[in-house]
Design an enzyme around this catalytic site. Structure first.
Site, mmCIF file in Angstrom:
data_model
loop_
_atom_site.group_PDB
_atom_site.id
_atom_site.type_symbol
_atom_site.label_atom_id
_atom_site.label_comp_id
_atom_site.label_asym_id
_atom_site.label_seq_id
_atom_site.Cartn_x
_atom_site.Cartn_y
_atom_site.Cartn_z
ATOM 1 N N HIS A 62 0.844 -1.190 0.000
ATOM 2 C CA HIS A 62 0.000 0.000 0.000
ATOM 3 C C HIS A 62 0.881 1.241 0.000
ATOM 4 O O HIS A 62 0.980 1.972 0.990
ATOM 5 C CB HIS A 62 -0.945 -0.028 1.203
ATOM 6 N N GLU A 112 -5.968 -8.362 3.677
ATOM 7 C CA GLU A 112 -5.458 -9.452 4.520
ATOM 8 C C GLU A 112 -6.594 -10.172 5.229
ATOM 9 O O GLU A 112 -6.639 -11.405 5.275
ATOM 10 C CB GLU A 112 -4.467 -8.913 5.558
ATOM 11 N N SER A 163 5.041 -0.158 4.792
ATOM 12 C CA SER A 163 5.177 -0.194 3.339
ATOM 13 C C SER A 163 5.875 1.058 2.804
ATOM 14 O O SER A 163 5.853 1.323 1.604
ATOM 15 C CB SER A 163 3.800 -0.337 2.673
#
Length: 292
Positions: free
Chosen positions: A39, A126, A262
């Site tokens: 992301h 997820e 991320s």
């Protein structure tokens, strides 16, 4: 203006490993990335420029046309793997092993006869991957939605990026609301998440404002920001240095800096350097009184 960096922040090993796999692919145009690899908008643009087709996070019901499909670090359900391989696709799997651990824990609880409660964000990629393999489950986003469940046995797992304090509060609420039930908890919060939360907690009492760097869709980035807000800090979330506004800061303030798992190292460094170069105005200067 003083800038303090969190001791642990930024990209985790699962994200680094997934990116390393993409760099080893010689013909990116032949491999569709099944959702967002991470992301992080900068990374997604770079992958597109390399030639990787990418499925939208909410368009993964379609079977990509390429023969090879790359499973992202967030993972997918076993059901989804079977769907893709049955369509003749070859999978390149970059699922983070700590995410896979959540899948296995939830499936073990289900196998042992527990109704599975997944503490996490409903709709997050997820969490979707975890629950698609379960027949009996509920997703618990917060303490506010905890209720009495009509099951004798309740098993609890967490999305890997769940803040530990939220997981503990939610577990206590589940126990209060379900005194009739046998409850089994498997701790599935990943160590990088724990380290980043702990590092933020260590900064909170030492800074006046926090800058949190990470993608808009990043759950752990969101959680870091929410943790700071819950402790009364001003918080600014940015994806890159260009979003920083000097007007956010006042002279004499100490600024904390952290980042989601991320976030690229170079992005964090760019933000840090930009913060270092800011010369905040005093309230006197801001009104023009100090220019005489």
């Amino acid at each position: 203006m003083k800038v303090l960096r969190a001791e642990a922040m930024g990209m985790c090993f699962g994200v680094r490993d997934a990116l390393a796999v993409t760099r080893q692919i010689s013909r990116p145009q032949d491999v569709t990335i099944h959702g967002e690899l991470v992301h992080n908008p900068k990374v997604l643009v770079e992958l597109s420029e390399l030639g990787f087709p990418q499925s939208g996070e909410n368009n993964r019901d379609l079977v990509p046309p390429t023969e090879q499909i790359l499973i992202t670090a967030h993972g997918v359900s076993d059901r989804e793997r079977e769907r893709l391989t049955s369509a003749g696709k070859r999978l390149i799997d970059t699922t983070c092993p700590l995410v896979r651990r959540v899948h296995l824990a939830a499936q073990q609880l289900a196998h042992d006869g527990y109704h599975v409660l997944v503490i996490g964000r409903e709709g997050h990629v997820e969490v979707r991957g975890i629950v698609e393999d379960l027949k009996s489950y509920d997703i618990v986003e917060s303490v506010d939605v905890v209720r009495s469940y009509a099951h004798r046995r309740l098993g609890i797992v967490c999305q890997s990026t769940t803040p530990p304090h939220r997981a503990e509060q939610t577990e206590r609420a589940i126990r209060r609301q379900n005194p009739h039930a046998e409850i089994r908890v498997i701790d599935t919060i990943c160590q990088p998440t724990r380290e980043r939360q702990t590092s933020v907690d260590q900064l909170i009492g030492r800074v006046d404002v926090m800058v949190v760097v990470g993608g808009r869709n990043s759950n752990n980035t969101r959680e870091l920001a929410e943790r700071c807000r819950s402790r009364g800090l001003r918080v600014h979330r940015v994806e890159s240095a260009v979003e920083i506004d000097p007007a956010w800061f006042q002279a004499g303030e100490t600024v904390g800096l952290t980042a989601g798992t991320s976030t690229l190292d170079e992005t964090i460094e760019d933000v840090f350097q930009s913060l270092q170069q800011i010369e905040p105005q005093t309230s006197r200067d801001a009104c023009g009184c100090g220019s005489r």
